[in-house]
Structures are given as C-alpha cells and as structure tokens.
Design a protein around this motif. Structure first.
Motif, PDB file in Angstrom:
ATOM      1  N   LYS A 103       3.988   0.980   1.421  1.00 26.17           N
ATOM      2  CA  LYS A 103       3.677  -0.145   0.537  1.00 26.17           C
ATOM      3  C   LYS A 103       3.222  -1.391   1.294  1.00 26.17           C
ATOM      4  O   LYS A 103       2.431  -2.178   0.786  1.00 26.17           O
ATOM      5  CB  LYS A 103       4.880  -0.497  -0.334  1.00 26.17           C
ATOM      6  CG  LYS A 103       5.152   0.499  -1.425  1.00 26.17           C
ATOM      7  CD  LYS A 103       6.301   0.025  -2.309  1.00 26.17           C
ATOM      8  CE  LYS A 103       6.507   0.982  -3.453  1.00 26.17           C
ATOM      9  NZ  LYS A 103       7.554   0.519  -4.363  1.00 26.17           N
ATOM     10  N   SER A 104       3.736  -1.560   2.499  1.00 28.05           N
ATOM     11  CA  SER A 104       3.377  -2.770   3.259  1.00 28.05           C
ATOM     12  C   SER A 104       1.868  -2.857   3.501  1.00 28.05           C
ATOM     13  O   SER A 104       1.323  -3.949   3.618  1.00 28.05           O
ATOM     14  CB  SER A 104       4.124  -2.811   4.588  1.00 28.05           C
ATOM     15  OG  SER A 104       3.733  -1.730   5.410  1.00 28.05           O
ATOM     16  N   ALA A 105       1.187  -1.718   3.552  1.00 24.19           N
ATOM     17  CA  ALA A 105      -0.264  -1.719   3.784  1.00 24.19           C
ATOM     18  C   ALA A 105      -1.027  -2.276   2.585  1.00 24.19           C
ATOM     19  O   ALA A 105      -2.186  -2.676   2.728  1.00 24.19           O
ATOM     20  CB  ALA A 105      -0.745  -0.303   4.092  1.00 24.19           C
ATOM     21  N   LEU A 106      -0.395  -2.284   1.428  1.00 19.71           N
ATOM     22  CA  LEU A 106      -1.083  -2.750   0.215  1.00 19.71           C
ATOM     23  C   LEU A 106      -0.700  -4.168  -0.184  1.00 19.71           C
ATOM     24  O   LEU A 106      -1.211  -4.700  -1.154  1.00 19.71           O
ATOM     25  CB  LEU A 106      -0.781  -1.797  -0.945  1.00 19.71           C
ATOM     26  CG  LEU A 106      -1.170  -0.340  -0.726  1.00 19.71           C
ATOM     27  CD1 LEU A 106      -0.803   0.489  -1.940  1.00 19.71           C
ATOM     28  CD2 LEU A 106      -2.646  -0.220  -0.405  1.00 19.71           C
ATOM     29  N   ARG A 107       0.187  -4.774   0.565  1.00 16.51           N
ATOM     30  CA  ARG A 107       0.598  -6.148   0.245  1.00 16.51           C
ATOM     31  C   ARG A 107      -0.554  -7.119   0.478  1.00 16.51           C
ATOM     32  O   ARG A 107      -1.456  -6.859   1.268  1.00 16.51           O
ATOM     33  CB  ARG A 107       1.800  -6.558   1.094  1.00 16.51           C
ATOM     34  CG  ARG A 107       2.999  -5.670   0.868  1.00 16.51           C
ATOM     35  CD  ARG A 107       4.215  -6.477   0.486  1.00 16.51           C
ATOM     36  NE  ARG A 107       5.374  -5.607   0.351  1.00 16.51           N
ATOM     37  CZ  ARG A 107       5.723  -5.039  -0.794  1.00 16.51           C
ATOM     38  NH1 ARG A 107       5.021  -5.237  -1.868  1.00 16.51           N
ATOM     39  NH2 ARG A 107       6.800  -4.272  -0.854  1.00 16.51           N
ATOM     40  N   LYS A 108      -0.464  -8.262  -0.182  1.00 14.28           N
ATOM     41  CA  LYS A 108      -1.547  -9.247  -0.062  1.00 14.28           C
ATOM     42  C   LYS A 108      -1.698  -9.711   1.377  1.00 14.28           C
ATOM     43  O   LYS A 108      -0.724  -9.812   2.133  1.00 14.28           O
ATOM     44  CB  LYS A 108      -1.336 -10.426  -1.004  1.00 14.28           C
ATOM     45  CG  LYS A 108      -0.101 -11.242  -0.755  1.00 14.28           C
ATOM     46  CD  LYS A 108       0.011 -12.324  -1.807  1.00 14.28           C
ATOM     47  CE  LYS A 108       1.306 -13.084  -1.602  1.00 14.28           C
ATOM     48  NZ  LYS A 108       1.502 -14.102  -2.600  1.00 14.28           N
ATOM     49  N   ALA A 109      -2.929  -9.990   1.724  1.00 10.58           N
ATOM     50  CA  ALA A 109      -3.258 -10.330   3.099  1.00 10.58           C
ATOM     51  C   ALA A 109      -3.019 -11.795   3.412  1.00 10.58           C
ATOM     52  O   ALA A 109      -3.000 -12.189   4.559  1.00 10.58           O
ATOM     53  CB  ALA A 109      -4.720  -9.982   3.376  1.00 10.58           C
TER      54      ALA A 109
END
Length: 156
Positions: A57-63
C-alpha cells in the motif's frame, strides 16, 4: 491526461483513486474495466497493480507536493506580503508603484533570494490584498507614470 494549466493537483483524490483501483481488482474486475471506470489508461492501472504487488500500500500513497520546492519559506512569504503592503517607498523608491523589477529587488534585499524579474511577478498575487488597501496611491502612480521616467528591466 493531466490538469488544465493553473489547476492544482488534488493529491488526496489521486491517492483515493489508486486505492479504489485495488479494491475493484480485488472484487474481480479486469484492469481494462477498472481503467474505463476510473478514466485512466490501462497502462496506469497495470503500473498501480505492479507497484501494489511489489511494494504494498505504501507504493500507492500520495507523493506530496509537485514541482520544485519554493525558495521562500511560508514565513518569508508572509513577511514579503507585509513588505509589499508597506510599499516600495520603504526601500527608497519615490512612487508607490510595484513593478516586477522592484519586487525582485525587494526579495533579493530582504531574503537574499534571487528571482528573475519576470518570475517575481507571481508574488504580485500576494500583493493583491495590499493593492486594495493602497489602490488610490497605485492608481495615481499609474496616471503619473509618464512623468516618472522609464526604467529598463535591469535597473532598480
């Protein structure tokens, strides 16, 4: 697909859309259908799925923020707004008229940060509130501008 010029990205909405894609995939929808429903290209959905499977999920968190970090801190921007309200006479100009070169000069003098004169114009947005307070002086300066003498862009 991006946003129209001048429209900021909503990072929270973008993150929500990525997690929505994961939920749709877990419900059994195909990537092509997910792409259609979320109005993105199928390659984007494939990339999100790959990132999710590889990094969680961390890969899809806002940048976070986009673009270059500002040269002036929030505190400095607030100080700049106060300085703009105070007027250009405060730093030695004879008229209450802010110009791009004058704003660039002010930023350089007060914060030791150099902006090209053309780029300093964005700080006029800060000055908009100040302009309402000083509108009469500004309009008089604009009317009398021809008698002031013209400056070239490089002069302060």
């Amino acid at each position: 697909m991006g946003n129209p010029a001048g429209v900021p990205r909503d990072f929270e909405a973008l993150e929500k859309r990525r997690f929505q894609a994961i939920q749709m995939l877990e419900r059994g929808l195909r990537q092509a259908e997910i792409a259609r429903q979320l109005r993105v290209v199928p390659q984007t959905v494939a990339r999100w799925m790959h990132d999710y499977r590889t990094h969680g999920k961390s890969a899809l968190r806002k940048a976070g923020r986009a673009g270059r970090k500002p040269r002036l801190s929030d505190k400095q921007r607030q100080q700049l707004e106060k300085l703009l309200v105070a007027g250009p006479e405060r730093i030695g100009y004879e008229t209450p008229l802010w110009t791009c070169p004058r704003v660039a000069h002010l930023i350089d003098e007060e914060f030791d940060v150099r902006y090209h004169e053309a780029m300093s114009g964005k700080f006029w947005l800060l000055w908009a509130g100040a302009r309402n307070d000083r509108r009469g002086e500004h309009e008089n300066a604009m009317k009398n501008r021809s008698s002031i003498g013209k400056r070239t862009c490089g002069q302060h």
